[in-house]
Enzyme design. Structure first.
Site, PDB file in Angstrom:
ATOM      1  CG  ASP A  27      -3.483 -33.840  80.117  1.00  0.00           C
ATOM      2  OD1 ASP A  27      -3.810 -34.517  79.141  1.00  0.00           O
ATOM      3  OD2 ASP A  27      -2.632 -34.216  80.944  1.00  0.00           O
ATOM      4  CD  GLU A 204      -1.114 -40.257  81.991  1.00  0.00           C
ATOM      5  OE1 GLU A 204       0.055 -40.270  81.590  1.00  0.00           O
ATOM      6  OE2 GLU A 204      -2.088 -40.123  81.233  1.00  0.00           O
TER       7      GLU A 204
HETATM    8  C1  FRU Z   1      -2.090 -37.073  80.491  1.00  0.00           C
HETATM    9  C2  FRU Z   1      -0.599 -36.806  80.401  1.00  0.00           C
HETATM   10  C3  FRU Z   1      -0.062 -36.352  81.740  1.00  0.00           C
HETATM   11  C4  FRU Z   1       1.154 -35.559  81.354  1.00  0.00           C
HETATM   12  C5  FRU Z   1       0.705 -34.906  80.069  1.00  0.00           C
HETATM   13  C6  FRU Z   1       1.803 -34.717  79.059  1.00  0.00           C
HETATM   14  O1  FRU Z   1      -2.753 -37.027  79.274  1.00  0.00           O
HETATM   15  O2  FRU Z   1       0.061 -37.955  79.929  1.00  0.00           O
HETATM   16  O3  FRU Z   1       0.222 -37.392  82.644  1.00  0.00           O
HETATM   17  O4  FRU Z   1       1.516 -34.607  82.336  1.00  0.00           O
HETATM   18  O5  FRU Z   1      -0.302 -35.735  79.526  1.00  0.00           O
HETATM   19  O6  FRU Z   1       1.348 -33.990  77.957  1.00  0.00           O
END
Ligand code: FRU
Length: 494
Positions: A27, A204
């Protein structure tokens, strides 16, 4: 230009999409425009090409097209991984973590702790975002939950009050939670939203922001709020996707314009919801802090949790989408998000394709292909050769755009993840922009209403073969500055 067949697609680095020099990335985090530069932080494993040891990597850009990577900003440690989050410029030093003369940048991230719980924490930079200290009083918000994550913080200015608002998810409960704070250090619960809309997976990476909106001819200009929620699985093209909901936010509560019943996995019903992108590879999309309202800009992770860990690129794994400027437009009486990619270059000269004719060309490694397809016409663009190709079909008469990557993807994907078909609004001319880079295509159509992003395994600089029925115009322009890309790890960057 090298002959396509000589280059292994997995070793061909994207030219205009950000990739880390090496290792795993997911992300975008902490997006902020500060002191004339765009800062992109990102979920990063400093030790390998798989998800793990999550930390925040860092890159900057002046134009959102060419990026310079910096040393890791926030590092995992023996207590926690540093999961996704956001960043604010605490210009009034409300946190007391800087000084009035040197106000801090404050990163708000999720501590994914060794004990399995997730809580929100802060880190502070006093040098414009290059070096960071975790706050000694972390975490600042702990619900004792194992799935409380991805805080997005922004400054809310009400009629007689201004304060910080945090938007975060209880991921497994499909809820977005809203909190407020005066100092970024202590947080008070306000309200929550959900479950509603797409709920076939965990929620998320939420975001919430206002955009200017005019609801119809003659009505007064106003503002609507856009709530972004990524989910996995259960996305519109299978696996990961970013949905959005338009509504009202009064500083306490988000109320959607249209109340959405919960939709699990029914494809037709998912099509009826609103998505930032209809393709398989646009996840965890969030927007920059620090830009004027009219320049709201999104970047997403260009991958899908269904197969992200198997993407064969090396020595990096993970790329970002092109940045997209967002706006609202009234379509059939309701507010819809429209996006325009930031490409750093206008369309090339559009030239007519002879009716019933075809055009062959070789593309540069990064290119924008612009098409104008008249209302009764049809165009089919094949990128690559007959065996390994992505095919983009635009029908003016039937009003759709279709993106088929089934013959150019690194592993077998389902038809849902291989082909996307999107309806286009009525128009005398359909304008479509295809952004091609090593490893991906992004297709924009319907005057911004439709975006389709997909990873591909096309060789670099693929051939283009266009066939047209009716009046079609084509323009190709090279993107990026090949000399500047991949400059390697920078120093302080200042
Ligand atoms: C989304 C996610 C978020 C988390 C991060 C961990 O892709 O799963 O919810 O903070 O990636 O890398």
């Amino acid at each position: 230009m090298r002959a396509a067949a000589e280059v292994d697609p997995a070793a061909a680095r994207p030219r205009i999409h950000f990739t880390p020099q090496a290792n795993w990335m997911n992300d975008p985090n902490g997006l902020i425009f500060h002191d004339g530069l765009y800062h992109l932080y990102f979920q990063y494993n400093p030790l390998g090409a798989d998800h793990g040891n999550m930390s925040w990597g860092h890159a900057t850009s002046a134009d959102l097209v060419s990026w310079r990577e910096h040393p890791v900003a926030l590092l995992f440690d023996e207590h926690e991984q540093v999961f996704s989050g956001s960043m604010v410029s605490d210009a009034g030093n409300t946190s007391g973590l800087g000084t009035a003369e040197h106000p801090p940048l404050v990163a708000v991230y999720t501590s994914a702790r060794r004990d399995g719980l997730q809580a929100q924490s802060l880190a502070v930079s006093l040098d414009g975002g290059y070096t960071w200290e975790k706050y000694a009083g972390n975490p600042v918000l702990d619900r004792g939950s194992a799935d409380f994550r991805d805080p997005k913080v922004f400054r809310y200015a009400g009629a007689d009050d201004a304060y910080w608002v945090m938007v975060a998810v209880e991921a497994a409960e499909r809820r977005v939670l809203f909190y407020r704070s005066d100092d970024l250090l202590s947080w008070t619960y306000l309200s929550d939203y959900g479950p509603a809309g797409a709920v076939g997976g965990v929620w998320e990476c939420p975001d919430l922001f206002p955009l200017p909106y005019v609801s119809g001819a003659g009505s007064a200009a106003g503002v609507r709020w856009v709530l972004l929620v990524s989910l996995y699985p259960g996305g519109v093209a299978g696996g990961s996707a970013t949905q959005y909901v338009v509504g009202e936010f009064d500083g306490i509560r988000f109320v959607p314009d249209v109340a959405h019943p919960c939709v699990d996995a029914d494809a037709a019903e998912l099509d009826g919801l609103d998505w930032v992108d209809l393709g398989p590879d646009c996840y965890a999309g969030v927007t920059f802090a620090g830009l004027p309202t009219g320049q709201r800009t999104l970047i997403a992770w260009m991958s899908n949790w269904d197969y992200a860990k198997r993407v064969p690129t090396s020595p990096w794994r993970g790329a970002m989408t092109m940045a997209r400027r967002l706006a609202l437009r009234c379509v059939e009486g309701r507010a819809r998000l429209v996006s325009t990619p930031v490409l750093g270059r206008e369309a090339g000269v559009l030239e007519g394709v002879p009716a019933g004719g075809s055009v062959d060309d070789v593309l540069p490694e990064a290119a924008r292909i612009d098409l104008e397809v008249d209302g009764a016409a049809m165009a089919e663009v094949r990128l690559g050769d007959a065996e390994r190709c992505v095919v983009v079909t635009v029908s003016g008469a039937e009003r759709f755009v279709r993106v088929d990557r089934r013959r150019a993807v690194f592993e077998d994907v389902s038809d849902a993840q291989g082909v996307q078909r999107a309806a286009l609004p009525a128009g005398a001319v359909q304008r479509v922009t295809i952004v091609v880079d090593n490893g991906s295509v992004e297709v924009f159509a319907g005057e911004g209403l439709v975006a389709v992003t997909a990873l591909t395994s096309l060789p670099p600089a693929p051939g283009l073969h266009l066939t047209a029925t009716g009046a079609v115009r084509l323009g190709v322009a090279e993107l990026g500055d090949s000399g500047l890309r991949g400059a390697g790890l920078g120093g302080s960057g200042s």
